[in-house]
Design a protein around this motif. Sequence first.
Motif, PDB file in Angstrom:
ATOM      1  N   HIS A 178       0.826  -1.092   0.002  1.00 15.14           N
ATOM      2  CA  HIS A 178       0.017   0.050   0.040  1.00 15.14           C
ATOM      3  C   HIS A 178       0.648   1.203  -0.137  1.00 15.14           C
ATOM      4  N   VAL A 179       1.766   1.192   0.914  1.00 11.36           N
ATOM      5  CA  VAL A 179       2.726   2.440   0.939  1.00 11.36           C
ATOM      6  C   VAL A 179       3.503   2.640  -0.311  1.00 11.36           C
ATOM      7  N   GLY A 180       3.811   1.685  -1.044  1.00 14.59           N
ATOM      8  CA  GLY A 180       4.290   1.807  -2.343  1.00 14.59           C
ATOM      9  C   GLY A 180       3.676   2.416  -3.379  1.00 14.59           C
ATOM     10  N   LEU A 181       2.261   2.619  -3.246  1.00 14.02           N
ATOM     11  CA  LEU A 181       1.466   3.411  -4.241  1.00 14.02           C
ATOM     12  C   LEU A 181       1.707   5.005  -3.991  1.00 14.02           C
ATOM     13  N   ASN A 182       2.064   5.102  -2.807  1.00 15.17           N
ATOM     14  CA  ASN A 182       2.253   6.629  -2.621  1.00 15.17           C
ATOM     15  C   ASN A 182       3.709   6.950  -3.159  1.00 15.17           C
ATOM     16  N   VAL A 183       4.434   6.153  -3.361  1.00 15.73           N
ATOM     17  CA  VAL A 183       5.738   6.298  -4.194  1.00 15.73           C
ATOM     18  C   VAL A 183       5.170   6.496  -5.435  1.00 15.73           C
ATOM     19  N   ALA A 184       4.362   5.696  -6.039  1.00 19.01           N
ATOM     20  CA  ALA A 184       4.075   5.661  -7.514  1.00 19.01           C
ATOM     21  C   ALA A 184       2.955   6.555  -7.577  1.00 19.01           C
ATOM     22  N   ALA A 185       2.438   7.407  -6.670  1.00 19.81           N
ATOM     23  CA  ALA A 185       1.130   8.044  -7.088  1.00 19.81           C
ATOM     24  C   ALA A 185       1.233   9.060  -8.282  1.00 19.81           C
ATOM     25  N   ASP A 186       2.617   9.464  -8.532  1.00 24.31           N
ATOM     26  CA  ASP A 186       2.617  10.472  -9.435  1.00 24.31           C
ATOM     27  C   ASP A 186       2.269   9.857 -10.922  1.00 24.31           C
ATOM     28  N   PRO A 187       2.907   8.867 -11.222  1.00 21.44           N
ATOM     29  CA  PRO A 187       2.480   8.196 -12.535  1.00 21.44           C
ATOM     30  C   PRO A 187       1.180   7.408 -12.317  1.00 21.44           C
ATOM     31  N   PHE A 188       0.644   7.114 -11.154  1.00 27.00           N
ATOM     32  CA  PHE A 188      -0.628   6.527 -11.150  1.00 27.00           C
ATOM     33  C   PHE A 188      -1.677   7.576 -11.617  1.00 27.00           C
ATOM     34  N   PHE A 189      -1.595   8.737 -11.250  1.00 26.66           N
ATOM     35  CA  PHE A 189      -2.756   9.752 -11.478  1.00 26.66           C
ATOM     36  C   PHE A 189      -2.580   9.960 -12.963  1.00 26.66           C
ATOM     37  N   SER A 190      -1.184  10.348 -13.600  1.00 25.05           N
ATOM     38  CA  SER A 190      -1.078  10.682 -14.910  1.00 25.05           C
ATOM     39  C   SER A 190      -1.524   9.600 -15.858  1.00 25.05           C
ATOM     40  N   ALA A 191      -1.340   7.927 -15.330  1.00 26.81           N
ATOM     41  CA  ALA A 191      -1.697   6.990 -16.405  1.00 26.81           C
ATOM     42  C   ALA A 191      -3.080   6.992 -16.353  1.00 26.81           C
ATOM     43  N   ALA A 192      -3.962   7.629 -15.259  1.00 28.15           N
ATOM     44  CA  ALA A 192      -5.564   7.595 -15.546  1.00 28.15           C
ATOM     45  C   ALA A 192      -6.080   8.458 -16.660  1.00 28.15           C
ATOM     46  N   TYR A 193      -5.282   9.541 -16.898  1.00 28.80           N
ATOM     47  CA  TYR A 193      -5.479  10.545 -17.749  1.00 28.80           C
ATOM     48  C   TYR A 193      -5.086   9.845 -19.289  1.00 28.80           C
ATOM     49  N   ILE A 194      -3.840   9.432 -19.135  1.00 29.64           N
ATOM     50  CA  ILE A 194      -3.273   8.950 -20.243  1.00 29.64           C
ATOM     51  C   ILE A 194      -3.879   7.910 -21.035  1.00 29.64           C
ATOM     52  N   GLY A 195      -4.263   6.702 -20.088  1.00 28.70           N
ATOM     53  CA  GLY A 195      -5.071   5.654 -20.384  1.00 28.70           C
ATOM     54  C   GLY A 195      -3.947   4.681 -20.578  1.00 28.70           C
ATOM     55  N   THR A 196      -4.546   3.455 -21.381  1.00 34.67           N
ATOM     56  CA  THR A 196      -3.821   2.355 -21.767  1.00 34.67           C
ATOM     57  C   THR A 196      -3.679   1.939 -23.343  1.00 34.67           C
ATOM     58  N   HIS A 197      -2.883   1.077 -23.719  1.00 39.01           N
ATOM     59  CA  HIS A 197      -3.060   0.576 -24.857  1.00 39.01           C
ATOM     60  C   HIS A 197      -3.363  -0.857 -24.689  1.00 39.01           C
ATOM     61  N   ALA A 198      -2.414  -1.707 -24.260  1.00 34.20           N
ATOM     62  CA  ALA A 198      -2.761  -2.838 -23.663  1.00 34.20           C
ATOM     63  C   ALA A 198      -3.032  -2.778 -22.178  1.00 34.20           C
ATOM     64  N   GLY A 199      -3.474  -3.869 -21.663  1.00 27.42           N
ATOM     65  CA  GLY A 199      -4.173  -3.869 -20.458  1.00 27.42           C
ATOM     66  C   GLY A 199      -3.079  -3.545 -19.239  1.00 27.42           C
ATOM     67  N   LEU A 200      -3.189  -2.560 -18.398  1.00 26.84           N
ATOM     68  CA  LEU A 200      -2.565  -2.198 -17.196  1.00 26.84           C
ATOM     69  C   LEU A 200      -3.197  -2.503 -15.782  1.00 26.84           C
ATOM     70  N   VAL A 201      -2.524  -3.417 -14.932  1.00 24.14           N
ATOM     71  CA  VAL A 201      -2.842  -3.689 -13.796  1.00 24.14           C
ATOM     72  C   VAL A 201      -1.884  -3.265 -12.781  1.00 24.14           C
ATOM     73  N   VAL A 202      -2.495  -2.523 -11.858  1.00 24.37           N
ATOM     74  CA  VAL A 202      -1.885  -2.126 -10.684  1.00 24.37           C
ATOM     75  C   VAL A 202      -2.266  -2.751  -9.559  1.00 24.37           C
ATOM     76  N   VAL A 203      -1.614  -3.584  -8.627  1.00 20.70           N
ATOM     77  CA  VAL A 203      -1.778  -4.230  -7.400  1.00 20.70           C
ATOM     78  C   VAL A 203      -1.175  -3.342  -6.197  1.00 20.70           C
TER      79      VAL A 203
END
Lengths: 574, 191
Positions: free
Chosen positions: A76-101
């Motif tokens: 869970h706390v790793g997603l804090n570290v990865a929060a920056d790309p996580f939010f941008s990835a929602a805007y950008i979206g995907t091409h092939a499937g992307l799953v974040v656990v």
Amino acid sequence: MSRKLLSGDEAIARGAWEAGCRVAAAYPGTPSTEILEALAEYKEVYCEWSTNEKVALEVALGASLTGARALAAMKHVGLNVAADPFFSAAYIGTHAGLVVVSADDPGLHSSQNEQDNRYYGLAAKVPVLCPSDSQEAKELTKLAFEISEEFDIPVLLRITTRIAHSRTVVEPAEREERPLKGYEKKPSKAVMLPAFARLRHVDLEARYDRLREYSEKTPWNRVEKGSSDVGIICDGVAYQYAREVFPDASFLRFGMVNPFPSRLVRDFAALVRKLFVVEEVDPFIELHVKALGLEVAGKDKLPRWHELNPERVRSALVGEARPDRTKPEEGLPNRPPAMCPGCPHTGMYFALQNQKVIVGGDIGCYTLGALPPHNGMDTCIDMGASITFAHGADKALGDSDERRRIAVIGDSTFFHSGITGLVNVGYNRSDVVTIVTDNSTTGMTGHQEHPGTGRTLKGTEVKPVDTAALARACGIDKVVEVDPYTVKQTRKVIRTVLKEPGPAVIINRRPCALLIGLKDPPKAVDLDKCTGCKTCISLGCPALTMQDGKSMIQATVCVGCGMCADVCPKEAIA
Amino acid sequence: MNVLICGVGGQGVILFSDLLSSAALSVGLDVKKSEVHGMAQRGGSVNTHVRFGPKVHSPLIEVGTADLVVAFEMLEAVRYVHFLSETGRLLYDTYRLDPLPVKLGMVERPDDDELESRIRARAAEALEVNAFGKAVELGNQRVQNVVMLGAVSRHLELPKRAYLQAIRNNVKKKYVDLNLMAFEAGAELAG
């Protein structure tokens, strides 16, 4: 194929493999570590230990945008570290499937907090799936890839420790091969310049609206009809506890908890007389239900902290008094986790005892040095914060406090997020002394490789990062190395360095005793020479104890590292 | 069937519960098993929950409902005895491993007699199993867990072949024979 008992982590790996995942990246973190360990066993999937979670998520996004199904896993706390790309990835979206656990840790079994990452889905407008056992973890992983592609969005698969580390029955299936989708450059979708990002935000809201409709209809959000007296809304493992306590109730269970299916909830509420929400930690579902104006009981009864279990659900919602025989025995000594016999960290902490220092600590096995007998840590905040805390303290305290500001950080943590702090020390000049406790592995999570070990997750030999050279390149002129098994020598080196001004790095180098399976002949105490001074006891080694006023080594526990012999002032141990 | 296993990090509690749950799986039952990793494991108090039957929901056993509590250490036996059901049975190793705060002289450990009387007061039935001693006798203290499994097998209704197969499937090849021996020795201890 025959049924298997898989942990939630292994089931997610299996699901990713079956779904044709081609690239996976993670940084080890309990309780998520075993996802990548299990996935790396499948030859069709490229897997790596990335240097941290932000890197892992960006690697997975890179793979997704260029046409490969990809997964990033973290605690869970790793997603804090990865929060920056996580939010941008929602805007950008995907091409092939992307799953974040995200593997959350209610109960803080091995974490610094128990944040509830369902909120990340709400904040980033990303769908959140939450399995309640291993079979569901596998199926929802596959579904997550489908949703990700259909709705052009990363999907957050949120599990908790009891899902990650419970083994339950799974029906395996075959892999469905997913060839690369072919890459086309699309700057207006993938370059987040303000002009493009403004449009992507509007687009994200449209995708999110469609996802809300999906959430209303997916069979993963479903009613299990029982009595009309009590209706229970729940997600994840809380469903299993509630099922145990209320075998006859009606259930609305969420496999997809975000976006929130309001109509489904209203319809369910109309079926039952009394509505409960059973969920772990935060009132995430409850807030949504209350926003609909429905009367519901939840966190007014259930605890807002630590994990749930059947008895907590029962005592909160059923309220019957528990018989005395089910109350734990009192007055027992605690058994906190401790550093292992032969642990090089014990030598380092012994060497630090009675030094005039303020210690910024970090995250790993060595965090246990905060406990007696070492009491060797002032703070532990998050990954990498040892060096930056010490730097801030140094700037604040200046000459007003004679205690030297130091940092204690493990090798894997140093690569994760210590390096930027060290560059900052070199650049903004403080007198911070950084001790890198290099045990050649990521210890706490069970011995994973990292950039300093010279080997990747898939077993490829690579050139290890030279920590000493790296420190010098960061502008730290004084870099020394010492073996913590030579405890007295280590103490001398630390003393000398502490006396000299300017930033410094001390590398304590000795592999983890568990990693190399150290089992040398046990040491023994010469009772004639031992004066019972307890110097060796203050190493905090689990093999050492006092018996009849003398030190005693438990031969079945001792691994023969010899640190106690090194520190004994009477040479009574050999 | 609810079986709670407890001990100290490093004693092989997790492997024990892996073997027990695969044995239950192999006879066609639903099985759930819960454990924790990471910091909790480093020499601390460790417990795993194994549940099996026609259908299992919660991966955790509710206090007061365990059919069997298996303790690899005496202090841990007392720590988890409240999980037992009214008719539950406790199997415990008399092996003693003091927690660090006891070793450091910060707190006192109740003596073994007191621990035993607390066990007797709480458990409908409590049986001593000298699994650690037997493991040392067999030449490897690390098989304490499988000696214990052998003893436990006498108190559960799973067929012996299910355990033996679980050992063969889950233990490193070169240790299989030793573990099969440990299992038999444990079954004998409890027989």
